[in-house]
Design a protein around this motif. Structure first.
Motif, short mmCIF file in Angstrom:
data_model
loop_
_atom_site.label_atom_id
_atom_site.label_comp_id
_atom_site.label_asym_id
_atom_site.label_seq_id
_atom_site.Cartn_x
_atom_site.Cartn_y
_atom_site.Cartn_z
N SER A 84 -7.93 55.26 -15.23
CA SER A 84 -6.79 54.39 -14.93
C SER A 84 -6.44 53.41 -16.04
CB SER A 84 -7.07 53.60 -13.65
OG SER A 84 -8.09 52.63 -13.90
N GLY A 85 -7.44 52.99 -16.80
CA GLY A 85 -7.21 51.98 -17.83
C GLY A 85 -7.12 50.57 -17.28
N ASP A 86 -7.41 50.38 -16.00
CA ASP A 86 -7.32 49.08 -15.35
C ASP A 86 -8.50 48.19 -15.76
OD1 ASP A 86 -7.25 46.89 -13.60
OD2 ASP A 86 -6.81 48.10 -11.84
N ALA A 87 -8.21 47.09 -16.45
CA ALA A 87 -9.25 46.20 -16.95
C ALA A 87 -10.09 45.59 -15.82
CB ALA A 87 -8.63 45.10 -17.79
N GLU A 88 -9.51 45.40 -14.64
CA GLU A 88 -10.26 44.87 -13.50
C GLU A 88 -11.41 45.80 -13.13
OE1 GLU A 88 -10.10 41.93 -11.76
OE2 GLU A 88 -8.72 41.30 -13.34
N ILE A 89 -11.20 47.08 -13.27
CA ILE A 89 -12.25 48.05 -12.95
C ILE A 89 -13.35 47.98 -14.01
CG2 ILE A 89 -12.77 50.50 -12.66
CD1 ILE A 89 -9.92 50.75 -11.46
N ALA A 90 -12.98 47.76 -15.26
CA ALA A 90 -13.99 47.59 -16.32
C ALA A 90 -14.85 46.37 -16.01
CB ALA A 90 -13.32 47.45 -17.68
N LEU A 91 -14.25 45.32 -15.50
CA LEU A 91 -15.02 44.13 -15.12
C LEU A 91 -15.97 44.43 -13.96
CD1 LEU A 91 -12.28 41.36 -15.37
CD2 LEU A 91 -14.22 41.73 -16.91
N LYS A 92 -15.51 45.23 -13.01
CA LYS A 92 -16.38 45.62 -11.89
C LYS A 92 -17.56 46.44 -12.40
CE LYS A 92 -12.86 45.53 -8.30
NZ LYS A 92 -12.11 46.30 -7.30
N CYS A 93 -17.31 47.31 -13.37
CA CYS A 93 -18.38 48.10 -13.96
C CYS A 93 -19.41 47.18 -14.63
CB CYS A 93 -17.80 49.10 -14.96
SG CYS A 93 -19.04 50.16 -15.72
N ALA A 94 -18.91 46.24 -15.43
CA ALA A 94 -19.80 45.30 -16.12
C ALA A 94 -20.61 44.48 -15.11
CB ALA A 94 -18.99 44.39 -17.03
N HIS A 95 -19.94 44.03 -14.05
CA HIS A 95 -20.62 43.24 -13.02
C HIS A 95 -21.71 44.06 -12.32
CE1 HIS A 95 -21.09 41.41 -9.00
NE2 HIS A 95 -21.08 40.30 -9.71
N THR A 96 -21.41 45.32 -12.03
CA THR A 96 -22.39 46.19 -11.38
C THR A 96 -23.63 46.35 -12.26
OG1 THR A 96 -20.70 47.40 -10.16
CG2 THR A 96 -22.79 48.54 -10.53
N CYS A 97 -23.42 46.55 -13.55
CA CYS A 97 -24.55 46.71 -14.47
C CYS A 97 -25.38 45.43 -14.55
CB CYS A 97 -24.06 47.12 -15.85
SG CYS A 97 -23.32 48.77 -15.88
N LEU A 98 -24.71 44.28 -14.62
CA LEU A 98 -25.42 43.00 -14.64
C LEU A 98 -26.19 42.77 -13.34
CD1 LEU A 98 -22.76 40.75 -16.36
CD2 LEU A 98 -25.03 41.32 -17.27
N VAL A 124 -20.50 44.51 -27.47
CA VAL A 124 -19.44 45.51 -27.41
C VAL A 124 -18.07 44.83 -27.40
CG1 VAL A 124 -18.38 47.31 -25.98
CG2 VAL A 124 -20.84 47.30 -26.36
N ILE A 125 -17.95 43.77 -26.62
CA ILE A 125 -16.67 43.05 -26.54
C ILE A 125 -16.30 42.46 -27.90
CG2 ILE A 125 -15.53 41.00 -25.58
CD1 ILE A 125 -17.13 41.62 -22.97
N SER A 126 -17.27 41.88 -28.58
CA SER A 126 -16.98 41.24 -29.87
C SER A 126 -16.75 42.27 -30.97
CB SER A 126 -18.10 40.28 -30.26
OG SER A 126 -19.30 40.98 -30.48
N SER A 127 -17.18 43.51 -30.77
CA SER A 127 -17.00 44.57 -31.76
C SER A 127 -15.73 45.37 -31.56
CB SER A 127 -18.18 45.55 -31.71
OG SER A 127 -19.38 44.90 -32.00
N TYR A 128 -15.02 45.12 -30.46
CA TYR A 128 -13.86 45.92 -30.10
C TYR A 128 -12.68 45.59 -31.00
CZ TYR A 128 -10.46 48.37 -27.32
OH TYR A 128 -9.49 49.24 -26.90
N PRO A 129 -11.91 46.55 -31.47
CA PRO A 129 -12.14 47.98 -31.30
C PRO A 129 -13.24 48.46 -32.25
CG PRO A 129 -10.17 47.65 -32.61
CD PRO A 129 -10.68 46.28 -32.21
N LEU A 130 -13.95 49.47 -31.82
CA LEU A 130 -15.05 50.01 -32.63
C LEU A 130 -14.49 50.65 -33.88
CD1 LEU A 130 -17.25 51.47 -29.78
CD2 LEU A 130 -17.55 49.33 -31.01
N GLY A 131 -15.26 50.57 -34.96
CA GLY A 131 -14.78 50.96 -36.28
C GLY A 131 -14.79 52.43 -36.61
N GLY A 132 -15.27 53.27 -35.78
CA GLY A 132 -15.26 54.68 -36.09
C GLY A 132 -16.48 55.40 -35.56
N ALA A 133 -16.62 56.66 -35.98
CA ALA A 133 -17.67 57.52 -35.45
C ALA A 133 -19.07 56.98 -35.72
CB ALA A 133 -17.52 58.93 -36.02
N ASP A 134 -19.29 56.41 -36.91
CA ASP A 134 -20.62 55.88 -37.23
C ASP A 134 -20.99 54.71 -36.31
OD1 ASP A 134 -21.03 57.72 -39.23
OD2 ASP A 134 -20.44 56.37 -40.86
N GLU A 135 -20.05 53.82 -36.09
CA GLU A 135 -20.33 52.67 -35.23
C GLU A 135 -20.54 53.12 -33.78
OE1 GLU A 135 -18.66 48.18 -34.35
OE2 GLU A 135 -17.46 49.54 -35.59
#
Length: 160
Positions: A84-98, A124-135
């Protein structure tokens, strides 16, 4: 969360199809070219896992069941976010992991899984967007190592 789920459920409990779904989802999650519809297929499959069976009114008290639930829920939110790309769901994922790591910390003496998860998420948040395949490869490898440690600690706890 994938290693926790496969480590807890991959022991001949008739969950081979579920394990295949989790492994497939993990490969999809690390590939930014996978179409959204494939993630929706994973959401649909994950939603059918026994961890989400709402027909029972019993409280989950078995540690294996609790951690399998958190792992499946985190994976479901990750797939749902990618579908979906819904940022609220990404937050729920992060909360579940925590939450899962906080639960693990409460049950294993001298651990800091919650702090480790918070640090990983912040990185991960501070590195976004990731720099490529190596990262991405470095991040995936670090994630794999951390997950192995979490699973080992959990398995040790369950064997006692």
């Amino acid at each position: 969360m994938a290693q926790v789920f496969t480590g807890l459920r991959g022991d001949g409990q008739g969950r081979d199809s579920d394990i295949d779904t989790v492994i497939r989802l993990l490969a999809y999650l690390w590939n930014d070219e996978v179409p959204q519809r494939q993630f929706q297929d994973c959401v649909d499959s994950l939603s059918g896992f026994p961890e989400f069976d709402e027909s029972s009114d019993e409280e989950i008290i078995d540690p294996r069941e609790i951690h399998s639930f958190y792992a499946a829920l985190g994976l479901r939110y990750a797939a749902l976010y990618r579908s979906s790309g819904d940022a609220e769901i990404a937050l729920k994922c992060a909360h579940t992991c925590l939450t899962a790591m906080g639960q693990l910390d409460q049950n294993i003496p001298v651990t800091a899984f919650f702090a480790q998860e918070a640090d990983c998420q912040q990185h991960v948040i501070s590195s976004y967007p990731l720099g490529g395949a190596d990262e991405i490869a470095q991040l995936r490898n670090a994630d794999r190592v951390i997950s192995r440690g979490r699973l080992a600690a959990l398995q040790e706890r369950l064997s006692n």
